[in-house]
Scaffold this active site. Structure first.
Site, short mmCIF file in Angstrom:
data_model
loop_
_atom_site.label_atom_id
_atom_site.label_comp_id
_atom_site.label_asym_id
_atom_site.label_seq_id
_atom_site.Cartn_x
_atom_site.Cartn_y
_atom_site.Cartn_z
N ASN A 11 -72.56 74.73 56.55
CA ASN A 11 -73.26 75.29 57.69
C ASN A 11 -72.76 76.68 58.09
O ASN A 11 -73.43 77.40 58.83
CB ASN A 11 -73.16 74.34 58.90
CG ASN A 11 -71.74 73.96 59.22
OD1 ASN A 11 -71.03 73.44 58.36
ND2 ASN A 11 -71.30 74.20 60.45
N GLY A 13 -69.75 80.20 57.11
CA GLY A 13 -68.67 80.83 56.37
C GLY A 13 -68.78 80.71 54.87
O GLY A 13 -69.85 80.87 54.27
N ILE A 14 -67.65 80.43 54.24
CA ILE A 14 -67.58 80.35 52.78
C ILE A 14 -68.49 79.25 52.25
O ILE A 14 -69.19 79.43 51.25
CB ILE A 14 -66.12 80.13 52.33
CG1 ILE A 14 -65.30 81.40 52.60
CG2 ILE A 14 -66.06 79.74 50.86
CD1 ILE A 14 -63.81 81.23 52.36
N ARG A 34 -70.80 68.52 59.71
CA ARG A 34 -70.70 67.90 61.03
C ARG A 34 -71.76 68.38 62.02
O ARG A 34 -71.95 67.77 63.06
CB ARG A 34 -69.31 68.15 61.62
CG ARG A 34 -68.22 67.40 60.90
CD ARG A 34 -66.92 67.38 61.69
NE ARG A 34 -66.40 68.71 61.94
CZ ARG A 34 -65.30 68.97 62.65
NH1 ARG A 34 -64.63 67.97 63.19
NH2 ARG A 34 -64.88 70.21 62.82
N ASP A 48 -68.47 62.94 59.21
CA ASP A 48 -67.13 63.47 59.39
C ASP A 48 -66.31 63.00 58.19
O ASP A 48 -66.23 61.80 57.92
CB ASP A 48 -66.54 62.92 60.69
CG ASP A 48 -65.22 63.60 61.08
OD1 ASP A 48 -64.45 63.96 60.16
OD2 ASP A 48 -64.96 63.75 62.28
N GLY A 77 -62.97 72.12 56.05
CA GLY A 77 -61.57 72.12 56.47
C GLY A 77 -61.41 72.66 57.88
O GLY A 77 -62.35 73.24 58.44
N TYR A 140 -51.52 73.65 57.58
CA TYR A 140 -52.61 74.15 56.75
C TYR A 140 -52.15 74.45 55.32
O TYR A 140 -52.78 74.06 54.35
CB TYR A 140 -53.20 75.40 57.40
CG TYR A 140 -54.42 75.96 56.70
CD1 TYR A 140 -55.67 75.36 56.84
CD2 TYR A 140 -54.34 77.10 55.91
CE1 TYR A 140 -56.79 75.87 56.21
CE2 TYR A 140 -55.46 77.62 55.28
CZ TYR A 140 -56.68 77.01 55.43
OH TYR A 140 -57.78 77.52 54.80
N LYS A 144 -53.32 72.64 51.75
CA LYS A 144 -53.97 73.40 50.68
C LYS A 144 -53.15 73.38 49.39
O LYS A 144 -53.71 73.32 48.29
CB LYS A 144 -54.22 74.84 51.14
CG LYS A 144 -55.23 74.95 52.28
CD LYS A 144 -56.58 74.39 51.90
CE LYS A 144 -57.64 74.65 52.96
NZ LYS A 144 -58.97 74.11 52.57
N ILE A 173 -60.78 86.56 53.85
CA ILE A 173 -62.20 86.72 53.60
C ILE A 173 -62.91 87.06 54.90
O ILE A 173 -62.62 86.49 55.95
CB ILE A 173 -62.80 85.41 53.01
CG1 ILE A 173 -62.01 84.97 51.77
CG2 ILE A 173 -64.28 85.59 52.70
CD1 ILE A 173 -62.02 85.93 50.62
#
Length: 234
Positions: A11, A13-14, A34, A48, A77, A140, A144, A173
């Site tokens: 939905n 961004g990347i 979501r 979710d 994420g 985070y 990752k 980004i």
């Protein structure tokens, strides 16, 4: 053959750019997300990824419409940044449960279909900070970096069934989130990047399309940086 591609969190961004790129490539694209608006041509199922039953139900719904998933881009994420000494258990657990365990939940369900197809492309969305580290992002970066081990274990388990698993590690980004940074902060970040600029979501999307292509059929367990050289050697 038209492939069913699932991109989690398409939905914004990347994830949105990746979904758009696969649509342009001629694939059938759907998303588990979501909320919010999806790009044109993308079918969605609300779920979710911290809920296994919801994830499985979303896959069932999308596969009933488009057939078994052949490509999964696990992009969804969250961040809950904070210095180590002040980070709460809840903030650590929430990021791990979404970014790491949530990815596991989606991959586990997708592989079930890929094994039957004897074909699959799994692309996990990592981060340069997963290997480079970053102050205030212990949770985070941990979530990752763990995706690298996940991709390599998946490769060893199911690589003989025509399934590949790789990690994209984006650097800084340009997204709606980074657009909120002040000019001074942006310049400070840019000074540390050999390319001297932020990347675009389209550049990350191009990496995803490549890793999901037949041209990358012998690429598995790899980490592909899209970071302008920021994480070299890590």
């Amino acid at each position: 053959m038209t492939r069913h591609v699932v991109v989690t969190g398409a939905n914004r961004g990347i994830g949105r750019a990746i979904a758009e790129a696969f649509v342009a490539h001629g694939d059938t694209v759907s998303s588990i997300y979501r909320g919010g608006d999806l790009p044109d041509g993308v079918t969605g199922a609300i779920a979710d990824i911290t809920d296994s039953e919801a994830v499985n139900a979303a896959f069932d719904e999308l596969e009933a419409k488009h057939g078994r998933v052949r490509v999964l881009v696990a992009n969804a994420g969250i961040t809950r940044d904070g210095l180590l000494m002040r980070m709460s258990d809840d903030d650590f657990a929430a990021v791990i449960d979404t970014n790491l365990t949530g990815t596991f939940r989606t991959v586990r369900r997708a592989v079930n279909s890929m094994m039957r197809e004897k074909y699959g492309r799994i692309v996990l969305m990592g981060s340069v900070v997963g290997l480079l580290g970053n102050p205030g992002q212990v949770n985070y970066s941990a979530s990752k970096s763990a995706l690298v081990g996940m991709a390599r274990s998946i490769t060893r388990e199911v690589g003989g069934r025509g399934i590949t698993a790789n990690v994209i590690a984006p650097g800084f980004i340009a997204t709606d989130m980074t657009a909120e940074l002040g000019d001074d902060v942006v310049k400070q970040y840019e000074s540390t990047i050999p390319a001297k600029r932020f990347g675009t979501t389209q550049e990350v999307a191009a990496a995803a399309v490549f890793l999901a292509s037949d041209a990358a059929g012998y690429v598995s367990g790899a980490v592909l940086p899209v970071d302008g050289g920021l994480g070299m050697g890590h």
